[in-house]
Design a protein around this motif. Structure first.
Motif, PDB file in Angstrom:
ATOM      1  N   TYR A  55     -28.338  48.750   2.615  1.00  0.00           N
ATOM      2  CA  TYR A  55     -28.157  47.674   1.649  1.00  0.00           C
ATOM      3  C   TYR A  55     -27.618  46.419   2.341  1.00  0.00           C
ATOM      4  CZ  TYR A  55     -28.109  51.720  -1.458  1.00  0.00           C
ATOM      5  OH  TYR A  55     -28.436  52.881  -2.118  1.00  0.00           O
ATOM      6  N   TYR A  78     -25.481  42.922   0.984  1.00  0.00           N
ATOM      7  CA  TYR A  78     -24.796  42.213  -0.090  1.00  0.00           C
ATOM      8  C   TYR A  78     -24.338  40.872   0.459  1.00  0.00           C
ATOM      9  CZ  TYR A  78     -24.378  46.702  -2.557  1.00  0.00           C
ATOM     10  OH  TYR A  78     -24.638  47.887  -3.200  1.00  0.00           O
ATOM     11  N   GLN A 102     -21.492  37.536  -0.250  1.00  0.00           N
ATOM     12  CA  GLN A 102     -20.329  37.023  -0.965  1.00  0.00           C
ATOM     13  C   GLN A 102     -20.090  35.574  -0.561  1.00  0.00           C
ATOM     14  OE1 GLN A 102     -16.413  38.503   0.074  1.00  0.00           O
ATOM     15  NE2 GLN A 102     -15.677  38.317  -2.027  1.00  0.00           N
ATOM     16  N   VAL A 108     -18.897  39.794  -4.799  1.00  0.00           N
ATOM     17  CA  VAL A 108     -19.936  40.333  -3.930  1.00  0.00           C
ATOM     18  C   VAL A 108     -21.187  40.612  -4.771  1.00  0.00           C
ATOM     19  CG1 VAL A 108     -20.497  42.242  -2.385  1.00  0.00           C
ATOM     20  CG2 VAL A 108     -18.160  41.381  -2.481  1.00  0.00           C
ATOM     21  N   PHE A 165     -25.323  41.961  -4.869  1.00  0.00           N
ATOM     22  CA  PHE A 165     -26.389  42.760  -4.269  1.00  0.00           C
ATOM     23  C   PHE A 165     -27.563  41.866  -3.867  1.00  0.00           C
ATOM     24  CE2 PHE A 165     -29.307  46.191  -3.655  1.00  0.00           C
ATOM     25  CZ  PHE A 165     -30.487  45.835  -4.300  1.00  0.00           C
ATOM     26  N   MET A 168     -20.459  35.355   3.296  1.00  0.00           N
ATOM     27  CA  MET A 168     -20.203  36.595   4.037  1.00  0.00           C
ATOM     28  C   MET A 168     -21.318  37.559   3.664  1.00  0.00           C
ATOM     29  SD  MET A 168     -17.587  37.403   6.005  1.00  0.00           S
ATOM     30  CE  MET A 168     -16.651  38.787   6.648  1.00  0.00           C
ATOM     31  N   PHE A 172     -22.580  41.440   3.888  1.00  0.00           N
ATOM     32  CA  PHE A 172     -22.143  42.814   4.142  1.00  0.00           C
ATOM     33  C   PHE A 172     -23.353  43.746   4.175  1.00  0.00           C
ATOM     34  CE2 PHE A 172     -17.640  42.291   3.856  1.00  0.00           C
ATOM     35  CZ  PHE A 172     -17.427  41.283   2.930  1.00  0.00           C
ATOM     36  N   GLN A 197      -9.796  43.543  -0.476  1.00  0.00           N
ATOM     37  CA  GLN A 197     -10.350  42.596   0.480  1.00  0.00           C
ATOM     38  C   GLN A 197      -9.236  41.687   0.986  1.00  0.00           C
ATOM     39  OE1 GLN A 197     -13.226  39.464  -0.696  1.00  0.00           O
ATOM     40  NE2 GLN A 197     -14.525  40.234   0.950  1.00  0.00           N
ATOM     41  N   ARG A 235     -11.620  39.509   4.961  1.00  0.00           N
ATOM     42  CA  ARG A 235     -12.773  39.665   4.066  1.00  0.00           C
ATOM     43  C   ARG A 235     -13.513  40.984   4.248  1.00  0.00           C
ATOM     44  NH1 ARG A 235     -16.092  34.217   3.333  1.00  0.00           N
ATOM     45  NH2 ARG A 235     -16.794  35.348   1.492  1.00  0.00           N
ATOM     46  N   MET A 262     -14.285  44.764   3.348  1.00  0.00           N
ATOM     47  CA  MET A 262     -14.176  45.523   2.105  1.00  0.00           C
ATOM     48  C   MET A 262     -13.600  46.898   2.433  1.00  0.00           C
ATOM     49  SD  MET A 262     -15.283  43.531  -0.267  1.00  0.00           S
ATOM     50  CE  MET A 262     -15.777  44.508  -1.677  1.00  0.00           C
ATOM     51  N   PHE A 290     -11.352  44.186  -5.861  1.00  0.00           N
ATOM     52  CA  PHE A 290     -12.605  44.184  -6.606  1.00  0.00           C
ATOM     53  C   PHE A 290     -12.859  45.565  -7.198  1.00  0.00           C
ATOM     54  CE2 PHE A 290     -14.372  40.082  -5.667  1.00  0.00           C
ATOM     55  CZ  PHE A 290     -13.823  39.733  -4.452  1.00  0.00           C
ATOM     56  N   LYS A 349     -27.316  50.392  -6.633  1.00  0.00           N
ATOM     57  CA  LYS A 349     -26.739  49.127  -6.168  1.00  0.00           C
ATOM     58  C   LYS A 349     -25.372  48.954  -6.812  1.00  0.00           C
ATOM     59  CE  LYS A 349     -28.868  46.279  -9.736  1.00  0.00           C
ATOM     60  NZ  LYS A 349     -29.905  45.292 -10.047  1.00  0.00           N
ATOM     61  N   TYR A 350     -24.430  48.493  -6.021  1.00  0.00           N
ATOM     62  CA  TYR A 350     -23.089  48.252  -6.532  1.00  0.00           C
ATOM     63  C   TYR A 350     -23.090  46.985  -7.386  1.00  0.00           C
ATOM     64  CZ  TYR A 350     -20.446  51.591  -3.618  1.00  0.00           C
ATOM     65  OH  TYR A 350     -19.915  52.714  -3.051  1.00  0.00           O
ATOM     66  N   PHE A 380     -20.225  44.433  -8.762  1.00  0.00           N
ATOM     67  CA  PHE A 380     -18.819  44.112  -8.559  1.00  0.00           C
ATOM     68  C   PHE A 380     -18.300  43.204  -9.664  1.00  0.00           C
ATOM     69  CE2 PHE A 380     -17.742  45.671  -4.329  1.00  0.00           C
ATOM     70  CZ  PHE A 380     -18.995  45.905  -3.769  1.00  0.00           C
ATOM     71  N   GLY A 381     -17.006  43.317  -9.919  1.00  0.00           N
ATOM     72  CA  GLY A 381     -16.332  42.345 -10.764  1.00  0.00           C
ATOM     73  C   GLY A 381     -16.008  41.101  -9.953  1.00  0.00           C
TER      74      GLY A 381
END
Lengths: 115, 113
Positions: free
Chosen positions: A33, A35, A37, A43, A45, A89, A91, B39, B43, B45, B91, B100-101, B103-104
């Motif tokens: 994957y 991602y 940010q 963050v 997808f 950023m 990831f 984070q 930065r 995770m 987060f 797929k993640y 995120f908030g």
């Protein structure tokens, strides 16, 4: 403990240039994957990749982006013609297909700065 | 569509005290995972804690624990005995069938000495 690695840690490029961000996922993982940010934001997808194909991509992942697994260990994200708004950023993450299949392991990120 | 909401942009806690960070999510899935990531300024995770939706027992990892309320779709993080090193963005994240993640928007935690 196995970990996802990413290079470079920081990339500075000029607008319009191509960049390739590199990732080495955990060796026995099959799903990969990317991602993104943007500074100060959440963050998001970008794309998922399995069996040498894109499984899913977000609306962010337009024709300027591509991914590739050029060999048995690397997973790359290419941005063909960078824009200022690509500064973020990035990831990389990977996961296996085992009992904790939902959990992705994140790399430390590459900070991309487009000037 | 699945969404994750963190309603607290910033929280402060005194060193050695306890703080709770809130997270709610929306989903129609029955099988999913929830995570809290830390984070720091680097930065990177860093996984703090995970919760499988099918498990009723709340997850704990040392000073970190969650209050998982599946019916309410709530997943809060409690940090006990807060330390200066806990200061970071936190987060909440959700993942289900598409893998797929999501995120908030994050909560910035400040720890006051």
């Amino acid at each position: 403990e196995p970990e996802v690695t990413q290079t470079p840690s920081h990339q500075v490029t000029q607008m319009g240039q191509e960049v390739i961000l590199r990732c080495v996922p955990i060796s026995n993982h099959l799903y990969f994957y990317w991602y993104r940010q943007i500074l100060g934001q959440k963050v998001e997808f970008l794309v998922s990749f399995y069996n040498n194909e894109i499984s899913e991509k977000s609306e962010i992942f337009d024709d300027q982006f591509s991914v590739e697994r050029p060999d048995g260990s690397n997973f790359t994200l290419k941005i063909r013609s960078t824009k200022l708004e690509d500064s973020a950023m990035y990831f990389c993450a990977s996961r296996d297909a085992g009992t904790s299949a939902y959990e992705q392991y994140f790399g430390p990120g590459t900070r991309l700065t487009v000037t | 569509a699945q969404t994750v909401t963190q309603s607290q942009p910033e929280m402060s806690v005194q060193e050695a005290e306890t703080v709770t960070l809130s997270c709610t999510y929306d989903t129609s899935e029955s099988d999913y995972y929830l995570f809290w990531y830390k984070q720091p300024p680097s930065r990177q995770m860093i996984l703090v804690i995970r919760q499988e939706a099918y498990k009723q027992q709340n997850a704990t990892e040392n000073r970190f624990s969650v209050n998982f309320q599946k019916a309410a779709k709530s997943f809060s993080l409690k940090i006990s005995d807060s330390q200066l090193g806990d200061a970071a963005m936190y987060f909440c994240a959700y993942v289900a069938g598409t893998y797929k993640y999501i995120f908030g928007t994050g909560t910035r935690l400040k720890v006051l000495a």
